[in-house]
Design a protein around this motif. Structure first.
Motif, PDB file in Angstrom:
ATOM      1  N   ILE B   6     -12.033  -4.091 -20.490  1.00 55.28           N
ATOM      2  CA  ILE B   6     -10.846  -4.405 -21.282  1.00 55.28           C
ATOM      3  C   ILE B   6      -9.875  -3.252 -21.132  1.00 55.28           C
ATOM      4  CG2 ILE B   6      -9.933  -4.749 -23.613  1.00 55.28           C
ATOM      5  CD1 ILE B   6     -12.633  -5.939 -24.384  1.00 55.28           C
ATOM      6  N   GLY B   9      -5.877  -4.837 -23.672  1.00 50.32           N
ATOM      7  CA  GLY B   9      -6.015  -6.227 -24.086  1.00 50.32           C
ATOM      8  C   GLY B   9      -6.261  -7.207 -22.951  1.00 50.32           C
ATOM      9  N   GLU B  10      -6.230  -6.695 -21.701  1.00 46.69           N
ATOM     10  CA  GLU B  10      -6.466  -7.571 -20.557  1.00 46.69           C
ATOM     11  C   GLU B  10      -7.906  -7.441 -20.069  1.00 46.69           C
ATOM     12  OE1 GLU B  10      -4.157  -9.656 -18.987  1.00 46.69           O
ATOM     13  OE2 GLU B  10      -2.948  -9.180 -20.771  1.00 46.69           O
ATOM     14  N   LEU B  11      -8.476  -8.578 -19.641  1.00 43.39           N
ATOM     15  CA  LEU B  11      -9.827  -8.571 -19.090  1.00 43.39           C
ATOM     16  C   LEU B  11      -9.769  -8.423 -17.573  1.00 43.39           C
ATOM     17  CD1 LEU B  11     -11.025 -11.632 -21.162  1.00 43.39           C
ATOM     18  CD2 LEU B  11     -11.932  -9.302 -21.421  1.00 43.39           C
ATOM     19  N   ASP B  39     -16.244  -9.214 -29.713  1.00 41.30           N
ATOM     20  CA  ASP B  39     -15.601  -9.018 -28.407  1.00 41.30           C
ATOM     21  C   ASP B  39     -14.109  -9.343 -28.493  1.00 41.30           C
ATOM     22  OD1 ASP B  39     -18.133  -8.463 -27.273  1.00 41.30           O
ATOM     23  OD2 ASP B  39     -18.489 -10.591 -26.923  1.00 41.30           O
ATOM     24  N   ARG B  43     -11.113  -6.773 -27.904  1.00 44.37           N
ATOM     25  CA  ARG B  43     -10.040  -7.029 -26.937  1.00 44.37           C
ATOM     26  C   ARG B  43      -8.677  -6.760 -27.562  1.00 44.37           C
ATOM     27  NH1 ARG B  43      -8.852 -12.762 -23.749  1.00 44.37           N
ATOM     28  NH2 ARG B  43      -7.258 -11.900 -22.373  1.00 44.37           N
ATOM     29  N   ARG B  44      -8.574  -7.066 -28.867  1.00 39.91           N
ATOM     30  CA  ARG B  44      -7.304  -6.823 -29.548  1.00 39.91           C
ATOM     31  C   ARG B  44      -7.222  -5.399 -30.100  1.00 39.91           C
ATOM     32  NH1 ARG B  44      -8.347 -11.971 -32.050  1.00 39.91           N
ATOM     33  NH2 ARG B  44      -8.270 -11.084 -34.132  1.00 39.91           N
ATOM     34  N   ASP B  56     -15.127   0.737 -22.462  1.00 42.95           N
ATOM     35  CA  ASP B  56     -14.255  -0.372 -22.078  1.00 42.95           C
ATOM     36  C   ASP B  56     -15.013  -1.595 -21.558  1.00 42.95           C
ATOM     37  OD1 ASP B  56     -15.158   0.871 -19.841  1.00 42.95           O
ATOM     38  OD2 ASP B  56     -13.236   0.914 -18.793  1.00 42.95           O
ATOM     39  N   PRO B  58     -17.148  -4.644 -22.661  1.00 42.49           N
ATOM     40  CA  PRO B  58     -17.576  -5.338 -23.880  1.00 42.49           C
ATOM     41  C   PRO B  58     -18.968  -5.932 -23.701  1.00 42.49           C
ATOM     42  CG  PRO B  58     -16.075  -6.721 -22.638  1.00 42.49           C
ATOM     43  CD  PRO B  58     -16.182  -5.412 -21.885  1.00 42.49           C
ATOM     44  N   GLU B 293     -12.141 -14.641 -18.160  1.00 43.52           N
ATOM     45  CA  GLU B 293     -10.918 -14.980 -18.912  1.00 43.52           C
ATOM     46  C   GLU B 293     -11.054 -16.362 -19.550  1.00 43.52           C
ATOM     47  OE1 GLU B 293      -8.008 -13.023 -19.270  1.00 43.52           O
ATOM     48  OE2 GLU B 293      -7.466 -14.601 -20.695  1.00 43.52           O
ATOM     49  N   TYR B 296     -13.507 -16.232 -22.521  1.00 49.29           N
ATOM     50  CA  TYR B 296     -12.912 -15.686 -23.751  1.00 49.29           C
ATOM     51  C   TYR B 296     -11.955 -16.698 -24.379  1.00 49.29           C
ATOM     52  CZ  TYR B 296     -14.735 -10.889 -23.739  1.00 49.29           C
ATOM     53  OH  TYR B 296     -15.544  -9.798 -23.821  1.00 49.29           O
TER      54      TYR B 296
END
Lengths: 314, 314
Positions: B6, B9-11, B39, B43-44, B56, B58, B293, B296
Motif C-alpha cells: 500500500i 492508498g494505492e495497491l 486492511d 489502505r485509508r 506497507d 497488508p 485491486e 479489495y
C-alpha cells in the motif's frame, strides 16, 4: 418489636408483631443497622424493595445476636454475633434472616462497626474482585473515596497490594481518606494521573469519557453508584483501543443464593483482614431508633466520613 | 517474492526480498490470505500496523505450507499446512510467522478456506467465550450476522448450544445467514426479541442504547466492530438494573503471547469442530495477487456473504 417505617416519605418508629424465623432462618436482635444511599432512595419512593421483604421497613444491613433458630437452621447458635446484608427490614429491633447470608462478627468489632460493615464491604469486594478482578500491583482509581463503598474499596485495594488513588470532592475529608491508604486527589483532571487498571465508579456518568480515556490496556471500569448522573457519551473506539470493559452491579435485587455467595467470599477473604486489624469500619455517628430522622438527615447532608448506624437499645 | 503493498492508498504488487525466518519462526509459502476490514482501514491510512511488521504489506491472516524453519522452531515440519493470524504482511507469496501463533490446517479445508479462517474465528471465539463467557442455552444476538466475524460467531454459538438470533440488514443475504444456524431478523426493533444474555456487536454505537435495554440479567455486550459509528449515549442506570457489562476487544495490537493463547484456544475448541464438519468458512470469492485491486473493491462493496481470499500462485 419496634421498627422504623416509611410512609409517604415520612419516617416513623412503630410497634410491629415480632417476626418468626422460617425454614433456614434465624431471628436476630438487631444491635447495629447501617444507613445506605438506597434507604434515601426508598424514602423518596425511588427504590422499591424486592418481593418477600417488609415493604415499609428500610434497612439493607444489620448486625446483632441470634436469639432463635428457625426449622433446619444450623450455622449459628443462640447468642452468636452475626451480621449480613438483607433485602430490607434491617432497621428494627428484630429481623429474620436466612442463615446462609449471615457471617460471624469479628471479635474486635463493635456493634456499630459490625452493623455498618456488610453493605459497603460486600459491595466493594464484589465490585473489585468478583467483577473487575483487581490484582496485586494494579493501579486502582476510586471515584468518590469518602463514601462508604469508597472507604471500603480503598482499604481492600491497599490490603491486596494494589496502588490506590481516590478522588474526593470535599477538601475537608481528604486527609481522613488518605489515612485509609489512598493517594487522594481532587476529581478535576484525574485522567492525567492514569492509566488505571481498575476504576471503581461511585459517582456516576460525569466521568465516563475521562474514565475510558484513563484506562490501561485491558482496564476495567466498575459502576456501582450513579447519584451524580446516569447518562453519558461512550466512545467505543476509545474503549476498544485499550480493550477495556465496563461492568456494573447492584446488590439488592440478587437472589438468596448469590447473596450467600458474597457472604462466603467475605468470610474467606475479608473477615480475616478485620481479625488482623488491617481493615476498619469508619463510623461517623450512631443513633437510637428514636433518632432515625436525625440519622437520615445526617446521612443526606453528606460531608462526613464513615457510616451512620442505628443502634436499637431494645 | 511478490507482495501486495500500500502506498498513498494505492495497491501495488511488487517484488521484495524473500524474508528469512528468525528465532522460533517458520517461513510460510502463502496459499490463502483473507481480506479483513482492517486492511481497508490501513489502505485509508487509518489503521497503522504495530511495530515489527512490514509497514506497507497488508494482510492479517494467512494459510500455507511451511518451507523453512528458523532457529529453534520445532512445532511444525517442512511441508506442514499451517494457518494463523499475523500483525501484517500476510498478503504476499512468503511470510515469516512465529510458530506459536500458527495452527495446523484441518484436513478437509481448502487453502482459501484456511486462509480466511484465522481472523474471523479467532475474533469471534475470543469475543464470545474468552470475553463474554457465552454458555450453552444462553441467548446470543449477533449484530451484523452477514459479516465474516458474524458468520463465525453464529456458527460457534450454535455449535455450543446457544440460541442464536442475528440481525442482517441486506435482505438478500438473510437466507444464507439463517442456513448457518441463526434466526435472522432485520435490525429494526431487535430489542423486542430480547432479553439476550450476550450481544456480539459488529456494527457499532447506533444500537448501544437498545442493546443495553435488551440485556438479560448479568448480560454481556461485546463490541468488536464500530464501522457504523463509535459514539453513543450509555445509560448506566439501565446497565446497572441488569448488572450488565460492556466488553470490547481488538486482536491486532496484542503481543505475541496473547495471540499464541488464542491459537491454543482455537486448536482446543474450534478446530475439532471443523474436523467434524460442524463449522465452515463461507467463501465469497478468491483472487490472485494480481487481482488484488478487484479483491479489495469487492470487499468494500459489501453485499456478499463469505470471505474474499487472495490465493497467491507462486
Amino acid at each position: 418489636m419496634r421498627a422504623v417505617t416509611i410512609k409517604d416519605g415520612e419516617l416513623h418508629v412503630v410497634e410491629r408483631p415480632d417476626p418468626e424465623p422460617g425454614s433456614g432462618e434465624v431471628l436476630v436482635r438487631v444491635r447495629g443497622a447501617g444507613l445506605n444511599g438506597a434507604d434515601m432512595l426508598q424514602r423518596r419512593g425511588r427504590y422499591p424493595p424486592p418481593p418477600g421483604v417488609p415493604a415499609d421497613i428500610p434497612g439493607l444491613e444489620l448486625a446483632g445476636q441470634v436469639i432463635a433458630l428457625g426449622p433446619g437452621a444450623a450455622r449459628f447458635s443462640v447468642g452468636d454475633r452475626v451480621m449480613g446484608i438483607v433485602a430490607g427490614g434491617g432497621q428494627a429491633e428484630l429481623a429474620t434472616v436466612h442463615e446462609r447470608v449471615l457471617m460471624p462478627v469479628p471479635e474486635r468489632l463493635s456493634w456499630a462497626e459490625a452493623g455498618g460493615l456488610p453493605e459497603v464491604f460486600t459491595t466493594a469486594h464484589d465490585a473489585l474482585f468478583t467483577q473487575a478482578e483487581l490484582e496485586p500491583g494494579e493501579r486502582l482509581l476510586v471515584h468518590g473515596g469518602a463514601g462508604g463503598v469508597g472507604t471500603a474499596g480503598i482499604q481492600l485495594g491497599r490490603a491486596i497490594g494494589a496502588r490506590v488513588i481516590a478522588t474526593v470532592r470535599n477538601e475537608g475529608l481528604r486527609d481522613q481518606v488518605a489515612a485509609l491508604g489512598a493517594e487522594v486527589i481532587a476529581p478535576e483532571g484525574f485522567g492525567a494521573r492514569g492509566p488505571f487498571d481498575v476504576i471503581l465508579e461511585l459517582v456516576g456518568a460525569p466521568s465516563l469519557g475521562e474514565n475510558v480515556g484513563a484506562l490501561a490496556t485491558c482496564g476495567r471500569i466498575i459502576v456501582i453508584g450513579i447519584a451524580g448522573g446516569a447518562k453519558g457519551e461512550l466512545n467505543l473506539a476509545a474503549l476498544m483501543a485499550v480493550r477495556g470493559a465496563i461492568h456494573s452491579s447492584t446488590l439488592r435485587p440478587r437472589p438468596l443464593e448469590e447473596k450467600a455467595l458474597t457472604a462466603r467470599a467475605l468470610e474467606r477473604s475479608v473477615l480475616p483482614l478485620f481479625d488482623a486489624g488491617a481493615l476498619e469500619v469508619p463510623i461517623a455517628a450512631t443513633h437510637s431508633l428514636d433518632e432515625v430522622e436525625a440519622a437520615y438527615e445526617r446521612f443526606g447532608a453528606g460531608g462526613k466520613l464513615g457510616k451512620i448506624v442505628l443502634v436499637p437499645e431494645g
